[in-house]
Motif scaffolding. Structure first.
Motif, short mmCIF file in Angstrom:
data_model
loop_
_atom_site.label_atom_id
_atom_site.label_comp_id
_atom_site.label_asym_id
_atom_site.label_seq_id
_atom_site.Cartn_x
_atom_site.Cartn_y
_atom_site.Cartn_z
N THR A 129 0.83 -1.20 0.00
CA THR A 129 0.00 0.00 0.00
C THR A 129 0.87 1.25 0.00
O THR A 129 1.82 1.35 0.76
CB THR A 129 -0.92 0.02 1.23
OG1 THR A 129 -1.72 -1.15 1.20
CG2 THR A 129 -1.81 1.26 1.25
N GLY A 130 0.55 2.17 -0.89
CA GLY A 130 1.27 3.44 -0.95
C GLY A 130 2.59 3.39 -1.69
O GLY A 130 3.28 4.39 -1.77
N ARG A 131 2.94 2.25 -2.23
CA ARG A 131 4.21 2.13 -2.96
C ARG A 131 3.98 2.28 -4.45
O ARG A 131 2.93 1.98 -4.97
CB ARG A 131 4.85 0.78 -2.67
CG ARG A 131 5.28 0.69 -1.21
CD ARG A 131 6.02 -0.56 -0.89
NE ARG A 131 7.18 -0.74 -1.76
CZ ARG A 131 7.78 -1.92 -1.90
NH1 ARG A 131 7.33 -2.97 -1.27
NH2 ARG A 131 8.83 -2.02 -2.69
N PHE A 132 5.01 2.73 -5.15
CA PHE A 132 5.00 2.87 -6.61
C PHE A 132 5.96 1.83 -7.16
O PHE A 132 7.07 1.68 -6.65
CB PHE A 132 5.47 4.27 -6.99
CG PHE A 132 5.57 4.48 -8.47
CD1 PHE A 132 4.45 4.88 -9.19
CD2 PHE A 132 6.76 4.28 -9.14
CE1 PHE A 132 4.53 5.08 -10.56
CE2 PHE A 132 6.84 4.46 -10.51
CZ PHE A 132 5.73 4.87 -11.22
N PHE A 133 5.54 1.11 -8.18
CA PHE A 133 6.38 0.07 -8.78
C PHE A 133 6.53 0.28 -10.27
O PHE A 133 5.57 0.62 -10.96
CB PHE A 133 5.74 -1.32 -8.62
CG PHE A 133 5.72 -1.85 -7.23
CD1 PHE A 133 6.81 -2.53 -6.73
CD2 PHE A 133 4.61 -1.68 -6.44
CE1 PHE A 133 6.78 -3.05 -5.44
CE2 PHE A 133 4.57 -2.18 -5.14
CZ PHE A 133 5.67 -2.87 -4.65
N PHE A 134 7.72 0.04 -10.77
CA PHE A 134 7.91 -0.22 -12.19
C PHE A 134 7.77 -1.72 -12.32
O PHE A 134 8.07 -2.48 -11.39
CB PHE A 134 9.31 0.22 -12.65
CG PHE A 134 9.44 1.70 -12.73
CD1 PHE A 134 8.89 2.39 -13.80
CD2 PHE A 134 10.08 2.40 -11.74
CE1 PHE A 134 9.00 3.77 -13.87
CE2 PHE A 134 10.20 3.77 -11.80
CZ PHE A 134 9.65 4.46 -12.88
#
Length: 75
Positions: free
Chosen positions: A30-35
């Motif tokens: 939750t709240g993380r950004f991923f490539f």
């Protein structure tokens, strides 16, 4: 044209990365950004397995529309 296709990744990466993300326990991402490739690395895929997603492994565009793939910290 052809150069863009040769330096792109296979579409499977756009299915496998989100699948890993949405199957994490509640709150784990939750709240993380991923490539997509970063998600797959975190899922346990090896660098060689991730490299295989490129249409032509070893031949890729150094830049996406907003990031230099080779200068990201996880590499």
């Amino acid at each position: 044209g052809r150069e863009m296709c040769e330096t792109s990744r296979r579409p499977e990466i756009m299915a496998e990365a989100p699948r890993w993300i949405i199957t994490r326990p509640r709150g784990a991402v939750t709240g993380r950004f991923f490539f997509d490739d970063e998600a797959l690395a975190e899922s346990g895929k090896s660098a060689a397995e991730i490299e295989a997603y490129w249409i032509t492994p070893g031949k890729r565009s150094g830049l996406s529309s907003f990031i230099d793939f080779d200068k990201r910290p996880f590499r």
